[in-house]
Design an enzyme around this catalytic site. Structure first.
Site, mmCIF file in Angstrom:
data_model
loop_
_atom_site.group_PDB
_atom_site.id
_atom_site.type_symbol
_atom_site.label_atom_id
_atom_site.label_comp_id
_atom_site.label_asym_id
_atom_site.label_seq_id
_atom_site.Cartn_x
_atom_site.Cartn_y
_atom_site.Cartn_z
ATOM 1 N N LYS A 215 0.841 -1.204 0.000
ATOM 2 C CA LYS A 215 0.000 0.000 0.000
ATOM 3 C C LYS A 215 0.881 1.261 0.000
ATOM 4 C CE LYS A 215 -2.871 -3.388 0.716
ATOM 5 N NZ LYS A 215 -4.065 -3.888 0.087
HETATM 6 C C1 LIG Z 1 -4.859 -4.899 1.034
HETATM 7 C C2 LIG Z 1 -6.333 -4.744 1.090
HETATM 8 C C3 LIG Z 1 -7.073 -5.103 2.224
HETATM 9 C C4 LIG Z 1 -6.497 -5.862 3.370
HETATM 10 O O1 LIG Z 1 -5.436 -5.320 3.965
HETATM 11 P P1 LIG Z 1 -4.438 -6.227 4.851
HETATM 12 O O2 LIG Z 1 -3.658 -5.199 5.566
HETATM 13 O O3 LIG Z 1 -3.639 -7.025 3.898
HETATM 14 O O4 LIG Z 1 -5.273 -7.058 5.747
HETATM 15 C C5 LIG Z 1 -8.416 -4.819 2.254
HETATM 16 N N1 LIG Z 1 -9.027 -4.257 1.207
HETATM 17 C C6 LIG Z 1 -8.365 -3.929 0.088
HETATM 18 C C7 LIG Z 1 -9.110 -3.291 -1.027
HETATM 19 C C8 LIG Z 1 -7.001 -4.180 -0.021
HETATM 20 O O5 LIG Z 1 -6.364 -3.885 -1.138
#
Ligand SMILES: *Cc1c(COP(=O)(O)O)cnc(C)c1O
Length: 425
Positions: A215
């Site tokens: 992210k």
């Molecule tokens: C990455 C992601 C998540 C989950 O995040 P984690 O930190 O990996 O649990 C949830 N929703 C979306 C759209 C994502 O891209």
């Protein structure tokens, strides 16, 4: 340019020069995870301070010294909400959001057919029923396709802001208001982006973010919840900390919670990263704009729909094609140019995942699918033909915050060289 594209271009009467035979780049354009590219002595100092303090648990230091608490305050301020809660992941943030909204068995939640597993799994873990809606050419939920899925049991819409692009919240909020539904914003793939001037996460009832490595900013794992509603905040806090409310007196009733608390090491790294968020976002946006501006005038070009071009992160510049076959040829030709293009990524067409289509749960007695509606709902290809079609016809050049001028120029040069050979062939 591949020999095949070269011949196709020649056949289409497109002028080719000696230079056209050479790839745009010999070293392929690469886009490493953004947050770690910005790690420096700021993150290092934060970690050293936690080590020296010997207080890695967030509730050991007083609140004005807890790195997690400071991170929460700065996050709430950046996202323009009254409160923020740090948690261990984006999945945890979604789970807390659903618990805060008191969503459970018998309830339905509408989510896009193209998104990450966590959206589906957390609705299931809440005991509620996930109901898929189609996406549009923004790759986000199509607001005009939502209402047909609303039933008397519908409680919330998950507006997921995918691959840097804000979902079109104005029409989504209008539908939610009309039907008395809550809106959960999942900003995991668009941390730092905005919609019509407001940071993503502060517009719906509650916002969730992932701070996992792929992210915008990261401590490897991590997440956050934001809201300006005191009851939602208290419930999210209690749910994330085994029902306890450690730093202000509880007003609401007991609720069995889990443990999604962030530790001080993560809090420190994320605090350092948060202070760089605007720098990272500005860099990605600048680079994306260079590529958009360099290709926009190509005849017939179709770009991914952006409900708010100013607010978008610019994770990738996506081009649409008439057919999957053209899209795939574009990907092949871009690879040969050293500027990889990829299909929309980072999400899954969930209704066609076999385990989801077959409604697999922890036990077959799970409440989500136990009722009449849960038994009769059908997933699979028939619930998302448009989503499948759209995703098969787009490919994009991914954008990085540390791309140089030369990198974005090469991306533009490759698209300008390849695109006409595909659409005019
Ligand atoms: C990455 C992601 C998540 C989950 O995040 P984690 O930190 O990996 O649990 C949830 N929703 C979306 C759209 C994502 O891209």
């Amino acid at each position: 340019m591949h020999r095949r594209e070269f011949l196709a271009a020649a056949a289409a009467g497109i002028a080719l020069t000696e230079a056209d035979a050479e790839p745009v780049r010999t070293e392929p354009l690469a886009n490493p995870n953004w947050g770690p590219l910005y790690y420096d002595d700021k993150e290092q100092t934060q970690l050293e301070e936690v080590l020296a303090s010997r207080r890695p648990f967030r509730f050991s230091p007083p609140p004005d010294q807890s790195k997690v608490a400071i991170f929460e305050n700065e996050w709430a301020s950046r996202m323009q909400t009254r409160w923020a809660l740090a948690v261990t992941s984006g999945t945890a943030a979604l789970h807390c959001s659903l618990a805060a909204l008191e969503i459970g068995p018998g309830d339905e939640v509408i989510l896009p057919a193209w998104t990450w597993y966590s959206n589906y799994s957390t609705i299931i873990q809440a005991g509620a029923l996930p109901v898929f809606a189609e996406i549009d050419d923004s790759f986000n939920i199509d607001p005009s396709g939502i209402e047909r899925h609303i039933t008397p049991q519908t409680r919330a819409i998950m507006a997921v802001h995918l691959q840097g692009n804000p979902a079109d919240l104005d029409p989504i909020l209008a539908i939610a208001r009309k039907h008395n539904l809550k809106v959960i914003e999942d900003c995991s793939q668009s941390v730092g982006a905005s919609y019509k001037g407001k940071p993503l996460g502060c517009i719906g009832d509650i916002g969730a973010y992932s701070l996992q490595q792929t992210k915008t900013i990261t401590a490897g794992e991590g997440g956050a919840v934001v809201t300006s509603d005191p009851a939602l905040f208290e419930r999210a806090v209690r749910f994330h900390d085994v029902t306890v409310r450690r730093d202000f007196p509880a007003k609401l009733a007991y609720m069995p919670g889990l443990n999604y608390r962030m530790n001080e090491f993560s809090g420190g790294v994320l605090l350092a990263q948060l202070r760089k968020l605007d720098t990272i976002v500005a860099a990605v946006r600048r680079n994306a704009r260079r590529v958009y501006d360099g290709v926009r005038d190509l005849p017939g070009i179709r770009l991914r729909r952006l409900p708010d071009p100013e607010g978008e992160l610019g994770t990738g510049v996506f081009l649409g094609f008439a057919t999957k076959e053209q899209r795939d040829r574009f990907i092949g030709a871009m690879k040969a140019e050293g500027v990889p293009a990829s299909p929309p990524a980072g999400s899954i067409i969930l209704p066609i995942v076999p385990q989801i289509e077959n409604k697999v749960t922890v036990t077959p007695r799970w409440p989500s699918f136990a009722g009449e509606r849960g038994r009769s709902i059908r997933y699979g290809r028939e619930c998302c033909p448009r989503t499948i079609d759209i995703l098969s016809r787009y490919a994009g050049v991914m954008i990085g915050p540390k791309y140089t001028r030369r990198d974005t120029d090469d991306a533009v040069a490759a698209v300008r060289k390849v695109y006409p050979t595909i659409v005019n062939a």
